[in-house]
Design a protein around this motif. Structure first.
Motif, PDB file in Angstrom:
ATOM      1  N   TYR A  46     -15.805  -0.812 -13.551  1.00 32.66           N
ATOM      2  CA  TYR A  46     -14.555  -0.662 -12.793  1.00 32.66           C
ATOM      3  C   TYR A  46     -13.384  -1.315 -13.532  1.00 32.66           C
ATOM      4  O   TYR A  46     -13.514  -2.398 -14.112  1.00 32.66           O
ATOM      5  CB  TYR A  46     -14.714  -1.309 -11.417  1.00 32.66           C
ATOM      6  N   ARG A  47     -12.215  -0.655 -13.496  1.00 34.11           N
ATOM      7  CA  ARG A  47     -10.982  -1.233 -14.027  1.00 34.11           C
ATOM      8  C   ARG A  47      -9.800  -0.793 -13.166  1.00 34.11           C
ATOM      9  O   ARG A  47      -9.754   0.355 -12.712  1.00 34.11           O
ATOM     10  CB  ARG A  47     -10.746  -0.818 -15.483  1.00 34.11           C
ATOM     11  N   ALA A  48      -8.865  -1.707 -12.979  1.00 30.50           N
ATOM     12  CA  ALA A  48      -7.672  -1.392 -12.193  1.00 30.50           C
ATOM     13  C   ALA A  48      -6.455  -2.058 -12.802  1.00 30.50           C
ATOM     14  O   ALA A  48      -6.530  -3.167 -13.342  1.00 30.50           O
ATOM     15  CB  ALA A  48      -7.838  -1.852 -10.745  1.00 30.50           C
ATOM     16  N   SER A 197     -14.063  10.059 -13.162  1.00 32.38           N
ATOM     17  CA  SER A 197     -15.288   9.307 -12.878  1.00 32.38           C
ATOM     18  C   SER A 197     -15.292   8.698 -11.478  1.00 32.38           C
ATOM     19  O   SER A 197     -16.299   8.110 -11.066  1.00 32.38           O
ATOM     20  CB  SER A 197     -15.474   8.194 -13.914  1.00 32.38           C
ATOM     21  N   ASN A 198     -14.198   8.828 -10.736  1.00 32.53           N
ATOM     22  CA  ASN A 198     -14.154   8.317  -9.361  1.00 32.53           C
ATOM     23  C   ASN A 198     -14.996   9.208  -8.460  1.00 32.53           C
ATOM     24  O   ASN A 198     -14.836  10.431  -8.458  1.00 32.53           O
ATOM     25  CB  ASN A 198     -12.718   8.281  -8.848  1.00 32.53           C
ATOM     26  N   LEU A 199     -15.883   8.613  -7.670  1.00 32.47           N
ATOM     27  CA  LEU A 199     -16.793   9.407  -6.853  1.00 32.47           C
ATOM     28  C   LEU A 199     -16.063  10.119  -5.718  1.00 32.47           C
ATOM     29  O   LEU A 199     -16.186  11.323  -5.543  1.00 32.47           O
ATOM     30  CB  LEU A 199     -17.905   8.516  -6.297  1.00 32.47           C
ATOM     31  N   PRO A 205      -6.476   7.892  -6.953  1.00 37.65           N
ATOM     32  CA  PRO A 205      -6.670   6.675  -7.745  1.00 37.65           C
ATOM     33  C   PRO A 205      -5.423   5.799  -7.767  1.00 37.65           C
ATOM     34  O   PRO A 205      -5.493   4.631  -8.149  1.00 37.65           O
ATOM     35  CB  PRO A 205      -6.993   7.211  -9.141  1.00 37.65           C
ATOM     36  N   CYS A 206      -4.276   6.363  -7.383  1.00 37.53           N
ATOM     37  CA  CYS A 206      -3.028   5.608  -7.311  1.00 37.53           C
ATOM     38  C   CYS A 206      -2.756   5.230  -5.859  1.00 37.53           C
ATOM     39  O   CYS A 206      -2.642   6.109  -4.996  1.00 37.53           O
ATOM     40  CB  CYS A 206      -1.868   6.424  -7.870  1.00 37.53           C
ATOM     41  N   ILE A 207      -2.656   3.945  -5.598  1.00 37.29           N
ATOM     42  CA  ILE A 207      -2.493   3.442  -4.237  1.00 37.29           C
ATOM     43  C   ILE A 207      -1.287   2.514  -4.209  1.00 37.29           C
ATOM     44  O   ILE A 207      -1.197   1.580  -5.013  1.00 37.29           O
ATOM     45  CB  ILE A 207      -3.761   2.703  -3.774  1.00 37.29           C
ATOM     46  N   SER A 208      -0.366   2.777  -3.304  1.00 35.64           N
ATOM     47  CA  SER A 208       0.856   1.981  -3.214  1.00 35.64           C
ATOM     48  C   SER A 208       0.898   1.196  -1.913  1.00 35.64           C
ATOM     49  O   SER A 208       0.738   1.762  -0.834  1.00 35.64           O
ATOM     50  CB  SER A 208       2.095   2.873  -3.309  1.00 35.64           C
ATOM     51  N   ASN A 325     -18.236   4.543   0.845  1.00 34.35           N
ATOM     52  CA  ASN A 325     -18.015   5.862   0.251  1.00 34.35           C
ATOM     53  C   ASN A 325     -16.625   6.050  -0.365  1.00 34.35           C
ATOM     54  O   ASN A 325     -15.932   7.022  -0.083  1.00 34.35           O
ATOM     55  CB  ASN A 325     -18.263   6.957   1.294  1.00 34.35           C
ATOM     56  N   VAL A 326     -16.229   5.117  -1.213  1.00 37.56           N
ATOM     57  CA  VAL A 326     -15.061   5.300  -2.077  1.00 37.56           C
ATOM     58  C   VAL A 326     -15.531   5.308  -3.524  1.00 37.56           C
ATOM     59  O   VAL A 326     -15.386   6.287  -4.232  1.00 37.56           O
ATOM     60  CB  VAL A 326     -13.991   4.217  -1.844  1.00 37.56           C
ATOM     61  N   GLN A 327     -16.074   4.193  -3.982  1.00 34.46           N
ATOM     62  CA  GLN A 327     -16.726   4.088  -5.287  1.00 34.46           C
ATOM     63  C   GLN A 327     -15.874   4.658  -6.423  1.00 34.46           C
ATOM     64  O   GLN A 327     -16.256   5.584  -7.124  1.00 34.46           O
ATOM     65  CB  GLN A 327     -18.104   4.751  -5.222  1.00 34.46           C
ATOM     66  N   HIS A 328     -14.703   4.065  -6.578  1.00 37.28           N
ATOM     67  CA  HIS A 328     -13.822   4.413  -7.690  1.00 37.28           C
ATOM     68  C   HIS A 328     -14.135   3.532  -8.894  1.00 37.28           C
ATOM     69  O   HIS A 328     -14.468   2.358  -8.741  1.00 37.28           O
ATOM     70  CB  HIS A 328     -12.357   4.215  -7.291  1.00 37.28           C
ATOM     71  N   SER A 329     -13.971   4.078 -10.072  1.00 34.96           N
ATOM     72  CA  SER A 329     -14.121   3.284 -11.292  1.00 34.96           C
ATOM     73  C   SER A 329     -12.778   3.022 -11.968  1.00 34.96           C
ATOM     74  O   SER A 329     -12.686   2.151 -12.834  1.00 34.96           O
ATOM     75  CB  SER A 329     -15.062   3.976 -12.274  1.00 34.96           C
TER      76      SER A 329
END
Length: 485
Positions: A46-48, A197-199, A205-208, A325-329
């Motif tokens: 994971y990276r953010a 690769s985000n499930l 993937p962009c959240i504000s 059930n998010v599982q973002h990378s």
């Protein structure tokens, strides 16, 4: 295929993107088709990125100051002397004795950070993060078309970025990392390339947490927005009242109906997916959820930036957990703090002064760093700051005005911290790299900082980098070196 059918399909695709804020991939299967039975407790690799935007133009040269006597004397003279409410109320320099406990070192010399960025209880301040190697400082960074000298600035206006010193224009250039018009931001375009690769593709993937912004808009990515207090449900649909139950029933009938019109049918589907996503995220953020408001031991200060970064930390915990059930990378967050346009009251000791703003920044970033440590994510998350521009060294009598080259901070466990990147400028007014009031001509560009962060997120192709950052080939490197590989 007819033109009408093509237009209809494009309309439905864009409608889905706009309402769900999850990009074209929102047309993928529903949440109940996403498996949560992975072996790891957190998503591997994971990276953010977390963009912390200082709206209004931060007076960066009172965040980072020279400490050695010779350069401090130049700083103090250019800032119209040391501030004293009685004898020199127009001065903008901080007394050197106040900087002694805030000293930091770099191969280029001795510096100090603003006194208000000291530790607050168990929360580390910016100086501690720097000395621990977790914070890097990018000195004299700004919007650029290409490297430019003072002679070129004066002789060739076309080499200057457009609309220098304009808040809205310069903020936009920081968000898009280019000097020509674009509807897309560099964060959104990075997300376009790394989101596969985000499930759970329903969640962008962009959240504000900081509101609408250009930075997170890509070709197929739109920011998902929520507030620091969480998600907002449909008004009048909750509770146990008869009216609320009737509204919920009526809405469910609309969603269960069959529609002949493809526009109505797709609108229903988009709305349903939005409700599914709301229900999923709310279950994790609500009391008792895996990312409830009391999930961290560290006490975040109760103010705007801290509250936003706390929500980011909660969303990161939720998004990495393989039981959810998010599982973002890969993710990119945006938060925002205003109040930096300090033409007045820059040196005020009250809550409206610059010292108070920097204290809030330091405490918020320190608390965020501590929270990331609690969930084992410090090396997986990189926070960085941006602002419209820095401010003039010389006073206007009560504050400072719009300038150019600034200082950005980058914080994270994967940061090669404890260093300055870029050249610290000669602070002589109208000096070799400054204009008459101390507006510095930047030595490094927004593009270079952004490309370095994009590489860490996985965008390593030169072609991709040059597409996102079209001015990047004008600079000597696309990697400033402040991130570990």
């Amino acid at each position: 295929m007819s033109g009408e059918s093509t237009s209809r399909r494009n309309f439905l695709r864009q409608l889905s993107c706009a309402i769900c804020a999850g990009g074209a991939s929102t047309l993928l299967p529903q949440l109940n088709m996403i498996s949560s039975a992975l072996a790891q407790t957190t998503v591997p690799g994971y990276r953010a990125l977390v963009c912390i935007y200082f709206a209004g133009g931060n007076d960066a040269w009172n965040l980072l100051m020279p400490y050695d006597q010779a350069r401090y004397d130049v700083y103090a003279a250019s800032r119209s002397g040391v501030y004293n409410a009685g004898s020199n109320p127009g001065g903008l320099a901080i007394d050197r004795s106040q900087l002694t406990p805030m000293q930091i070192s770099d191969v280029s010399g001795s510096y100090a950070l603003h006194p208000s960025t000291i530790n607050q209880g168990s929360i580390p301040g910016l100086r501690t993060l720097y000395t621990q190697g977790k914070l890097a400082l990018l000195s004299n960074i700004g919007t650029l078309i290409q490297p430019i000298t003072k002679t070129e600035y004066n002789s060739t206006p076309s080499l200057r970025p457009p609309q220098l010193y304009s808040h809205s224009d310069q903020e936009n250039l920081w968000h898009i990392a280019r000097t020509t018009a674009s509807a897309r931001g560099w964060g959104g375009q990075v997300a376009d390339l790394v989101r596969t690769s985000n499930l759970n593709q329903l969640l962008s993937p962009c959240i504000s947490i900081g509101g609408g912004n250009r930075f997170e808009v890509g070709a197929s990515t739109f920011p998902y927005q929520l507030s620091s207090s969480g998600l907002s449900g449909l008004s009048g649909m909750t509770g146990t009242s008869t009216e609320g139950a009737a509204r919920r029933g009526a809405l469910q009938q609309l969603l269960d109906a069959t529609y002949v019109s493809p526009y109505q049918d797709e609108y229903r589907n988009v709305f349903q997916r939005s409700r599914d996503l709301y229900n999923l995220l709310n279950s994790g953020l609500a009391d008792g959820g895996i990312a409830a408001s009391n999930v961290f031991n560290v006490a975040f200060p109760n103010e705007s930036l801290s509250n936003q970064l706390k929500m980011v930390a909660r969303m990161i915990k939720l998004s990495r957990d393989t039981s959810f059930n998010v599982q973002h990378s890969r993710q990119i967050y945006y938060v925002r703090l205003g109040g930096f346009d300090m033409h007045d009251n820059l040196m005020s000791a009250g809550t409206n002064g610059h010292a108070n703003l920097l204290m809030r920044v330091s405490q918020a970033m320190g608390a965020f760093w501590t929270a990331l440590g609690e969930i084992g994510a410090q090396s997986q998350v990189t926070a960085f700051t941006m602002s419209d521009f820095a401010r003039t060294l010389s006073t206007n009598g009560n504050g400072s005005d719009h300038a150019w080259g600034s200082v950005s901070m980058v914080m994270g466990g994967a940061v090669n911290g404890g260093k300055l990147y870029g050249e610290f400028p000669d602070q002589t007014l109208n000096g070799p790299v400054s204009l008459s009031r101390g507006q510095f001509i930047p030595s490094i560009s927004v593009d270079q900082m952004a490309a370095t962060l994009a590489r860490w997120m996985g965008v390593t192709s030169t072609t991709d980098l040059n597409t996102i950052f079209p001015n990047l080939p004008n600079f000597p490197t696309n990697n400033l070196g402040f991130m570990q590989s």
